[in-house]
Each structure stands twice: as C-alpha cells, then as structure tokens.
Write a protein that holds these residues in place. Sequence first.
Motif, PDB file in Angstrom:
ATOM      1  N   ALA A  79       0.834  -1.206   0.000  1.00 40.53           N
ATOM      2  CA  ALA A  79       0.000   0.000   0.000  1.00 40.53           C
ATOM      3  C   ALA A  79       0.867   1.252   0.000  1.00 40.53           C
ATOM      4  O   ALA A  79       0.553   2.246  -0.659  1.00 40.53           O
ATOM      5  CB  ALA A  79      -0.927   0.000   1.218  1.00 40.53           C
ATOM      6  N   ASN A  80       1.978   1.201   0.724  1.00 41.52           N
ATOM      7  CA  ASN A  80       2.867   2.362   0.801  1.00 41.52           C
ATOM      8  C   ASN A  80       3.586   2.626  -0.522  1.00 41.52           C
ATOM      9  O   ASN A  80       4.138   3.715  -0.719  1.00 41.52           O
ATOM     10  CB  ASN A  80       3.890   2.172   1.918  1.00 41.52           C
ATOM     11  CG  ASN A  80       3.261   2.276   3.287  1.00 41.52           C
ATOM     12  OD1 ASN A  80       2.145   2.767   3.418  1.00 41.52           O
ATOM     13  ND2 ASN A  80       3.957   1.810   4.310  1.00 41.52           N
ATOM     14  N   GLN A  81       3.616   1.619  -1.412  1.00 41.70           N
ATOM     15  CA  GLN A  81       4.248   1.822  -2.711  1.00 41.70           C
ATOM     16  C   GLN A  81       3.330   2.556  -3.690  1.00 41.70           C
ATOM     17  O   GLN A  81       3.781   3.046  -4.725  1.00 41.70           O
ATOM     18  CB  GLN A  81       4.643   0.466  -3.332  1.00 41.70           C
ATOM     19  CG  GLN A  81       5.485  -0.435  -2.451  1.00 41.70           C
ATOM     20  CD  GLN A  81       6.705   0.247  -1.897  1.00 41.70           C
ATOM     21  OE1 GLN A  81       7.543   0.745  -2.647  1.00 41.70           O
ATOM     22  NE2 GLN A  81       6.821   0.278  -0.581  1.00 41.70           N
ATOM     23  N   ARG A  82       2.055   2.602  -3.369  1.00 45.70           N
ATOM     24  CA  ARG A  82       1.089   3.231  -4.271  1.00 45.70           C
ATOM     25  C   ARG A  82       1.187   4.750  -4.195  1.00 45.70           C
ATOM     26  O   ARG A  82       1.227   5.329  -3.108  1.00 45.70           O
ATOM     27  CB  ARG A  82      -0.341   2.789  -3.933  1.00 45.70           C
ATOM     28  CG  ARG A  82      -0.554   1.296  -4.022  1.00 45.70           C
ATOM     29  CD  ARG A  82      -1.990   0.906  -3.760  1.00 45.70           C
ATOM     30  NE  ARG A  82      -2.868   1.368  -4.829  1.00 45.70           N
ATOM     31  CZ  ARG A  82      -4.164   1.055  -4.900  1.00 45.70           C
ATOM     32  NH1 ARG A  82      -4.713   0.304  -3.955  1.00 45.70           N
ATOM     33  NH2 ARG A  82      -4.917   1.506  -5.893  1.00 45.70           N
ATOM     34  N   GLN A  83       1.209   5.390  -5.343  1.00 39.64           N
ATOM     35  CA  GLN A  83       1.305   6.852  -5.376  1.00 39.64           C
ATOM     36  C   GLN A  83      -0.012   7.509  -5.016  1.00 39.64           C
ATOM     37  O   GLN A  83      -0.037   8.602  -4.448  1.00 39.64           O
ATOM     38  CB  GLN A  83       1.755   7.311  -6.767  1.00 39.64           C
ATOM     39  CG  GLN A  83       3.193   6.957  -7.086  1.00 39.64           C
ATOM     40  CD  GLN A  83       3.622   7.507  -8.423  1.00 39.64           C
ATOM     41  OE1 GLN A  83       2.831   7.562  -9.363  1.00 39.64           O
ATOM     42  NE2 GLN A  83       4.864   7.922  -8.525  1.00 39.64           N
ATOM     43  N   TYR A 120      -2.730   5.767   0.721  1.00 33.97           N
ATOM     44  CA  TYR A 120      -3.152   4.417   1.078  1.00 33.97           C
ATOM     45  C   TYR A 120      -2.510   3.914   2.375  1.00 33.97           C
ATOM     46  O   TYR A 120      -2.715   2.773   2.769  1.00 33.97           O
ATOM     47  CB  TYR A 120      -2.808   3.443  -0.053  1.00 33.97           C
ATOM     48  CG  TYR A 120      -3.763   3.555  -1.219  1.00 33.97           C
ATOM     49  CD1 TYR A 120      -4.918   2.796  -1.267  1.00 33.97           C
ATOM     50  CD2 TYR A 120      -3.506   4.439  -2.251  1.00 33.97           C
ATOM     51  CE1 TYR A 120      -5.803   2.898  -2.332  1.00 33.97           C
ATOM     52  CE2 TYR A 120      -4.376   4.550  -3.320  1.00 33.97           C
ATOM     53  CZ  TYR A 120      -5.523   3.780  -3.354  1.00 33.97           C
ATOM     54  OH  TYR A 120      -6.399   3.890  -4.409  1.00 33.97           O
ATOM     55  N   TYR A 121      -1.746   4.767   3.020  1.00 33.31           N
ATOM     56  CA  TYR A 121      -1.061   4.346   4.250  1.00 33.31           C
ATOM     57  C   TYR A 121      -2.065   3.940   5.326  1.00 33.31           C
ATOM     58  O   TYR A 121      -3.128   4.554   5.465  1.00 33.31           O
ATOM     59  CB  TYR A 121      -0.184   5.479   4.777  1.00 33.31           C
ATOM     60  CG  TYR A 121       0.398   5.212   6.148  1.00 33.31           C
ATOM     61  CD1 TYR A 121       1.529   4.424   6.308  1.00 33.31           C
ATOM     62  CD2 TYR A 121      -0.218   5.721   7.302  1.00 33.31           C
ATOM     63  CE1 TYR A 121       2.046   4.152   7.557  1.00 33.31           C
ATOM     64  CE2 TYR A 121       0.293   5.458   8.561  1.00 33.31           C
ATOM     65  CZ  TYR A 121       1.430   4.673   8.677  1.00 33.31           C
ATOM     66  OH  TYR A 121       1.943   4.400   9.922  1.00 33.31           O
TER      67      TYR A 121
END
Length: 208
Positions: A42-46, A97-98
């Motif tokens: 989720a943390n990789q999503r911009q 999305y964090y």
Amino acid sequence: MEVNVYNIKGEDTGRKITLNESIFGIEPNDHAIYLDVKQFMANQRQGTHKSKERSEISGSTRKIGRQKGGGGARRGDMNSPVLVGGGRVFGPKPRDYYFKLNKKVKALARKSALSYKAQNNAIIVVEDFNFEAPKTKDFVAMTKNLKVSDKKLLVILPEANKNVYLSARNVKGANVQTISGLNTYRVLDAGVVVLAESTLSAIDNILM
C-alpha cells in the motif's frame, strides 16, 4: 538451529553459528505476514489517480433539452455523466493508502518470514565481507561460489556498504539491504537470504 559459516569464496570456515530460535524458529503467523506485506504494498502506491467529475468537464452548461416531454430522463447539460464525454460519477480521487500497523505485529511478521526461510534451508551465513571497489563481477563470483547465482537473492548487511551495493545493482534478481531496511516482503520475495555474520546480532537487537 545451527548453520555453517561460509566465506565469499564459498568455502566452509569450519565454524557454526546458532540462529536465535525466538526469531528463526517460531511458528510463522500468516496473518501478521499478510498485514505487513499489505502495508508495504500500500505504501508503494502513489495514489495520484484522478477522474473528472461533472463540474470539472470543459463543456457547455447550456440545458440541452426541455424539462418534460422529451421521452427520457432529465439530463441537464452536456457534462452529464449519462452522456458520452460527460463527467464520471464517484470516480477515483487522489488519496494516501497508508495505514497504521503496530510495531509488535510488524516484528512478528518479520520473524515469521525469517522462520519460513530457515525451515526451507534458504538462509546462508557468510563472514563479514567487503569489495575493494564496486565491481559487478566480484558480486557475481560470490553468488557462484555460494551456488546461489540462479536464485533470487537478498543480501542483508549490518550497515550500508557502497561497494557491495553498487556491485550488486546491475545483477538481475539480486537485492542488497541493510538491517534497518529489513522488511517482510523482501524476505519472502527472495529465494535465498544471505546474512553477513554480524547482521545476526543486529537482527537480535531489532526484533527481540
């Protein structure tokens, strides 16, 4: 659990080291792994996705038909979502999305991932090493000596080492990380985890 200690030439040093059972020998918790990997992904999503709503469409706001008697629904102007080229209803908006995950859950997930690797004999301990200069061929030679050149590799070092990092950067399937960057996803994604010897004490300090 005891494992042999090798050098980067692939030679058995004749020494054995005991892996901490409370880190490498626990009963893996799959749900903790799921949560930690979910948070990492989720943390990789911009989160920069965006569609235009009715009020953001560049079109005429003139009423295109009378209120009644048209034989259909009241559509209003050309920006109506029911028309081609109109706005989108409830479309995606920029968002973060964090989500929060407790430290104990994250630690349990990392222990579980390392325990899975230990169960599958996918952990190799090597003496602390360094390269004189950044050379890809030196890193490739090390993987061949350790007989892991055909596997997806995660090398975990106790601290940043520029020469080792740059040497591995162009090697397909190889990933070098410090212990501070250890995460469940990278451990599970690797076919083999190579630990520098002094990394083990650092893991004890972080996960215990």
